[in-house]
Design an enzyme around this catalytic site. Sequence first.
Site, short mmCIF file in Angstrom:
data_model
loop_
_atom_site.label_atom_id
_atom_site.label_comp_id
_atom_site.label_asym_id
_atom_site.label_seq_id
_atom_site.Cartn_x
_atom_site.Cartn_y
_atom_site.Cartn_z
N HIS A 163 0.84 -1.31 0.08
CA HIS A 163 -0.08 0.26 0.26
C HIS A 163 0.63 1.18 0.22
O HIS A 163 0.10 2.20 -0.24
CB HIS A 163 -0.78 -0.08 1.16
CG HIS A 163 -1.74 -1.12 0.82
ND1 HIS A 163 -1.25 -1.92 2.04
CD2 HIS A 163 -2.61 -1.64 0.90
CE1 HIS A 163 -1.79 -3.29 2.08
NE2 HIS A 163 -2.39 -3.21 0.63
N GLU A 202 -2.92 3.56 2.63
CA GLU A 202 -2.30 3.74 0.53
C GLU A 202 -2.48 5.36 0.76
O GLU A 202 -1.50 6.23 0.97
CB GLU A 202 -3.35 3.94 0.06
CG GLU A 202 -2.89 3.87 -1.45
CD GLU A 202 -3.42 3.18 -2.63
OE1 GLU A 202 -4.52 2.47 -2.86
OE2 GLU A 202 -3.59 4.21 -3.69
N SER A 212 -9.91 -4.75 3.70
CA SER A 212 -9.74 -4.88 1.75
C SER A 212 -10.61 -3.15 1.40
O SER A 212 -12.05 -4.03 0.82
CB SER A 212 -9.62 -6.03 1.67
OG SER A 212 -9.50 -6.26 0.10
N SER A 213 -10.16 -2.80 0.88
CA SER A 213 -10.96 -1.69 0.20
C SER A 213 -11.68 -2.29 -0.69
O SER A 213 -12.86 -2.41 -1.42
CB SER A 213 -9.93 -0.41 0.19
OG SER A 213 -10.64 0.93 -0.75
C1 2E7 Z 1 -2.19 -2.59 -2.21
C2 2E7 Z 1 -3.12 -1.48 -3.07
O1 2E7 Z 1 -4.25 -4.75 0.12
P1 2E7 Z 1 -5.60 -4.52 -0.32
O2 2E7 Z 1 -6.91 -5.36 0.24
O3 2E7 Z 1 -5.66 -3.23 0.01
P2 2E7 Z 1 -7.14 -2.68 -0.39
O4 2E7 Z 1 -5.90 -1.13 -0.91
O5 2E7 Z 1 -8.01 -2.80 -1.21
O6 2E7 Z 1 -7.22 -2.55 1.07
O7 2E7 Z 1 -5.66 -5.16 -2.16
C3 2E7 Z 1 -4.36 -5.64 -2.70
C4 2E7 Z 1 -4.47 -3.72 -2.92
C5 2E7 Z 1 -4.65 -3.01 -3.46
N1 2E7 Z 1 -4.10 -2.27 -3.26
C6 2E7 Z 1 -2.74 -3.55 -2.38
CL1 2E7 Z 1 -2.70 0.45 -3.08
#
Ligand code: 2E7
Length: 330
Positions: A80, A132, A228-229
């Site tokens: 991130h 992030e 997890s966004s």
């Molecule tokens: C990094 C970035 O780890 P994730 O579930 O992250 P999110 O940002 O969705 O919470 O998914 C992979 C990932 C996605 N975006 C890793 Cl910057």
Amino acid sequence: MTSTTSRRVLLAKPRGYCAGVDRAVQTVEIALEQYGAPIYVRKQIVHNVHVVKTLEEKGAIFVDETEEVPEGAIVVFSAHGVAPSVHQEAAGLSLRTIDATCPLVTKVHKEAVRFARDDFDILLIGHEGHEEVIGTTGEAPDHIHLVDGPDDVANVQVRDPDKVAWLSQTTLSVSETVATVEKLRERFPNLLDPPSDDICYATQNRQTAVKEMAAGAELVIVVGSRNSSNSVRLVEVAKEHGADDAHLVDYADEIDPAWLAGVTTVGVTSGASVPDELVHGVLAWLAERGYGDVQEVEPVEEHMRFSLPKELRRDLRAEPGAQLPITPVG
Ligand code: 2E7
Ligand code: F3S
């Protein structure tokens, strides 16, 4: 009562690991092989409980802050991204760092630095508190203002309404971000766009696939973790595009059999941080209940790959006869 013969599963593709996650998880695995345990990792390498647990079993130690890492040890920064201050802190503690920040996040960091250098107010669309967003904001804290969705637009204060640009987190809902930008442009008609899409290819493709699948499914199951966004966005998109019901689960045993009442078609997908073995667990659980007919829905093909972080490539190359495990194309 749903007839057993008509029961089916629509399985979205692309789903699961994106190129940035594949790279980040491999980074920790290869670091463990190359340097031996323990390898410290700042924050969850990706937001998935199963991935974190599996890497812990192999010898990774996850910490919240760099200061928890013993002096001189190796620390991996998560996919991130981190603020420049985190790199400085690590250097101050003489840590050996491996930066697994996704290259598509690094791209957004560079855009922030460039707009800040030109003294723009930068409106960063994203979710407050997400790692992030914290990392990107750290590139230009005096220039960046967080805009957490369309309802937050009215709260934005800038120095000069004619010198404003927007950027975004990589994992947002495409449709909600379009709505936020439209509202921002009503307030700031001269708003500058990012040089290229900040919502990454993997986020967009997984949303495209879930949209197509949800149109034909009464229930959608998204495999992914709560923090997890991009996974949470897939649940929202499924509900907006035809699914009567949609749920996020980490593992098959979290599925409530009551969700299947009267359901003929179940849609299944997974977030970008989810190993496909967890999806196979969900498919097996559904097959045991009469949903054994699985049809893939693939509206878009995906072929992206990224090379490993440069610190790791350097050390792997230094080994006589070493083979780099993935083709460096990113
Ligand atoms: C990094 C970035 O780890 P994730 O579930 O992250 P999110 O940002 O969705 O919470 O998914 C992979 C990932 C996605 N975006 C890793 Cl910057
Ligand atoms: Fe990178 Fe997008 Fe994956 S930002 S880590 S490719 S979800």
